[in-house]
Design a protein around this motif. Sequence first.
Motif, PDB file in Angstrom:
ATOM      1  N   LEU A 198      40.898  43.915  47.745  1.00  0.00           N
ATOM      2  CA  LEU A 198      41.204  44.236  49.130  1.00  0.00           C
ATOM      3  C   LEU A 198      42.653  44.715  49.263  1.00  0.00           C
ATOM      4  N   GLY A 199      43.575  44.046  48.576  1.00  0.00           N
ATOM      5  CA  GLY A 199      44.979  44.448  48.608  1.00  0.00           C
ATOM      6  C   GLY A 199      45.189  45.824  48.001  1.00  0.00           C
ATOM      7  N   ALA A 200      44.473  46.141  46.926  1.00  0.00           N
ATOM      8  CA  ALA A 200      44.599  47.461  46.304  1.00  0.00           C
ATOM      9  C   ALA A 200      44.096  48.552  47.241  1.00  0.00           C
ATOM     10  N   ILE A 201      43.005  48.278  47.934  1.00  0.00           N
ATOM     11  CA  ILE A 201      42.460  49.258  48.878  1.00  0.00           C
ATOM     12  C   ILE A 201      43.416  49.452  50.055  1.00  0.00           C
TER      13      ILE A 201
ATOM     14  N   SER B 142      35.450  32.431  41.749  1.00  0.00           N
ATOM     15  CA  SER B 142      36.328  33.585  41.536  1.00  0.00           C
ATOM     16  C   SER B 142      36.493  34.460  42.770  1.00  0.00           C
ATOM     17  N   THR B 143      35.908  34.075  43.877  1.00  0.00           N
ATOM     18  CA  THR B 143      35.993  34.935  45.063  1.00  0.00           C
ATOM     19  C   THR B 143      37.419  35.079  45.573  1.00  0.00           C
ATOM     20  N   TRP B 144      38.285  34.100  45.305  1.00  0.00           N
ATOM     21  CA  TRP B 144      39.686  34.201  45.723  1.00  0.00           C
ATOM     22  C   TRP B 144      40.336  35.443  45.137  1.00  0.00           C
ATOM     23  N   ASN B 145      39.903  35.839  43.941  1.00  0.00           N
ATOM     24  CA  ASN B 145      40.507  36.961  43.239  1.00  0.00           C
ATOM     25  C   ASN B 145      40.112  38.309  43.851  1.00  0.00           C
ATOM     26  N   LEU B 146      39.073  38.310  44.686  1.00  0.00           N
ATOM     27  CA  LEU B 146      38.669  39.549  45.344  1.00  0.00           C
ATOM     28  C   LEU B 146      39.714  40.025  46.347  1.00  0.00           C
ATOM     29  N   VAL B 147      40.637  39.146  46.689  1.00  0.00           N
ATOM     30  CA  VAL B 147      41.746  39.546  47.549  1.00  0.00           C
ATOM     31  C   VAL B 147      42.558  40.646  46.867  1.00  0.00           C
ATOM     32  N   VAL B 148      42.593  40.645  45.551  1.00  0.00           N
ATOM     33  CA  VAL B 148      43.304  41.678  44.796  1.00  0.00           C
ATOM     34  C   VAL B 148      42.678  43.045  45.084  1.00  0.00           C
TER      35      VAL B 148
END
Length: 165
Positions: free
Chosen positions: A48-51, A40-46
């Motif tokens: 980062l994108g929100a920040i 699920s680490t790919w979803n952590l891009v969300v």
Amino acid sequence: MALLLYFGKTFGMSSNLETMCSIAGAGKFINFFKFNWRESTWNLVVVLGAIIGGFIAKYILSNDTIMDINPKTVQELNQLGFNKVGETIVPNEIFGFEAMTSTHGIIILIVGGLLVGFGTRYAGGCTSGHAILGLSSLQKQSLIAVIGFFIGGLIMTNFILPYII
């Protein structure tokens, strides 16, 4: 969204929080967090994108223009104790550093966080997951959850928030 649906992936901030808790070792204490978080680490891009998006919106795209708000709304907010209505994006009386570090603010953050966490778990996802991915994939439970989110928001804003402030 089509790629997420095709590959059977989930999307939403609560999924990211679940992954971050698992990375931090919460699975040692709570079985819910025992899963292969590396998938699920790919979803952590969300996250980062929100920040990054929030930073860009605040420091690059915003200006000091005072928002044009209905005078009746300004009057009602003044009666609730808000000053300088429309001069900031969010009211400092709730989101300012002093407000959030007060005893009252910390209690609201803790209770609110617990309620959001419980609600997210109970609904099987958060607002972004249900409203974006769930509705786009025509899931009935997401439609019910989103309707519930809106009803809860209306109740909170009109009946509960005036007593908390």
